[in-house]
Design an enzyme around this catalytic site. Structure first.
Site, mmCIF file in Angstrom:
data_model
loop_
_atom_site.group_PDB
_atom_site.id
_atom_site.type_symbol
_atom_site.label_atom_id
_atom_site.label_comp_id
_atom_site.label_asym_id
_atom_site.label_seq_id
_atom_site.Cartn_x
_atom_site.Cartn_y
_atom_site.Cartn_z
ATOM 1 N N ASP A 29 24.309 84.244 26.198
ATOM 2 C CA ASP A 29 24.480 83.252 27.261
ATOM 3 C C ASP A 29 25.949 82.996 27.579
ATOM 4 O O ASP A 29 26.261 82.305 28.541
ATOM 5 C CB ASP A 29 23.789 81.931 26.872
ATOM 6 C CG ASP A 29 23.610 80.994 28.055
ATOM 7 O OD1 ASP A 29 23.293 81.483 29.156
ATOM 8 O OD2 ASP A 29 23.784 79.774 27.889
ATOM 9 N N GLN A 70 20.006 87.045 34.023
ATOM 10 C CA GLN A 70 20.070 85.597 34.202
ATOM 11 C C GLN A 70 20.381 85.258 35.652
ATOM 12 O O GLN A 70 21.185 85.933 36.299
ATOM 13 C CB GLN A 70 21.151 84.968 33.306
ATOM 14 C CG GLN A 70 21.229 83.454 33.423
ATOM 15 C CD GLN A 70 22.302 82.836 32.535
ATOM 16 O OE1 GLN A 70 23.328 82.379 33.015
ATOM 17 N NE2 GLN A 70 22.046 82.804 31.224
ATOM 18 N N SER A 125 22.893 77.539 33.800
ATOM 19 C CA SER A 125 21.892 78.594 33.636
ATOM 20 C C SER A 125 20.546 78.066 34.121
ATOM 21 O O SER A 125 20.125 76.971 33.744
ATOM 22 C CB SER A 125 21.787 79.004 32.169
ATOM 23 O OG SER A 125 23.032 79.459 31.672
#
Length: 286
Positions: free
Chosen positions: A205, A279, A229
């Protein structure tokens, strides 16, 4: 949190019941809970309910609310299916009764089959040729923008070395990709595959939305853009070790509707593809 052992302790949740777990949070430079932490803890919770030695091969998740660093997070696991070859788990993460995150994870028996992969960029600079985040902070701390400097100053259990080092004062759009080497701090010997996958998920991430921001660097930066996110998916291909630097090669095919999409491949230094990530994130001009 300064080393891998502290990271493992953070990810390893407290069991409340066989399908309910509780975790705490660690500050990594953001006022909210780091998404990678929630991802890794949710995978830890799902894995704890797997009793048939099946291995995680994919996960898909959505971030619903910003997590509060001061409150514990409760992870509830639903056992969706245990089939002949695959097991599926659904995880919800809650704070004060509010669902902040959901995840589905699939586990598979170990099998043999066809094998191919995309190749690593062999011309890319090696870690020994590059500056780490720590070294960048030491050398350029006085001129780094305040928000970026605050983020870099936070203690973390992983060191990053970006291949492309952009000058934030050059207001020009950059190619929509970024490559970054990373390595854990501390002893990484004797880690089992499940723990390595959870750590890799944590790291995945970091940096991924930077590829989107690069494409709009003439006008967009972390200080004037609201980012978060929105979802995160990951596929795990091969076993690996953390004893050397790993390469996270990220590119962004699209940005639209105040959202940016990025995808990445994670390689060992010798070119073995161990995971892929995708993502979509919020990129809303303030």
């Amino acid at each position: 949190m300064t080393n891998v052992q502290e990271l493992i302790e953070l990810i390893a949740l407290k069991e409340i019941t066989p399908t309910q777990f509780e975790g705490l949070s660690s500050f990594v430079g953001s006022p909210n809970v780091f998404g990678g932490q929630v991802l890794a803890q949710a995978i830890n919770a799902a894995t704890r309910t797997i009793t048939n030695k099946r291995v995680l091969h994919s996960m898909h998740s959505y971030f619903l609310e910003a997590g509060n660093l001061e409150l514990p997070i409760v992870y509830n696991v639903s056992i969706i299916r245990d089939g002949g070859s695959f097991s599926v788990r659904r995880v919800t993460a809650e704070q004060n009764g509010l669902t902040i995150f959901i995840l589905s994870a699939s586990f598979q028996i170990i099998e043999e089959g066809y094998n191919h992969q995309v190749e690593i960029n062999k011309s890319i600079k090696q870690p020994e040729e590059l500056m780490s985040w720590t070294e960048i902070l030491d050398q350029f701390g006085e001129v780094i923008p305040k928000k970026t400097k605050g983020f870099l100053e936070a203690d973390r259990p992983v060191e990053f070395k970006p291949v492309e080092l952009a000058n934030p004062f050059n207001k020009e759009d950059l190619p929509a990709f970024t490559n970054i080497w990373f390595k854990l701090k501390g002893d990484t010997t004797n880690l089992d595959l499940a723990t390595k996958q959870q750590i890799l998920t944590y790291v995945s991430d970091y940096n991924i939305l930077a590829a989107v921001m690069n494409r709009h660097a003439s006008k967009a930066h972390w200080g004037n853009t609201q980012t978060a996110s929105l979802d995160h998916s990951m596929w795990y291909f091969r076993d690996f070790d953390f004893d050397d630097w790993l390469l996270y090669a990220i590119d962004s095919p699209n940005a639209a509707g105040a959202r940016g999409f990025a995808k990445g491949n994670i390689f060992t230094r010798d070119g073995k593809l161990i995971a892929s990530v995708a993502q979509e994130g919020l990129l809303r001009p303030k």
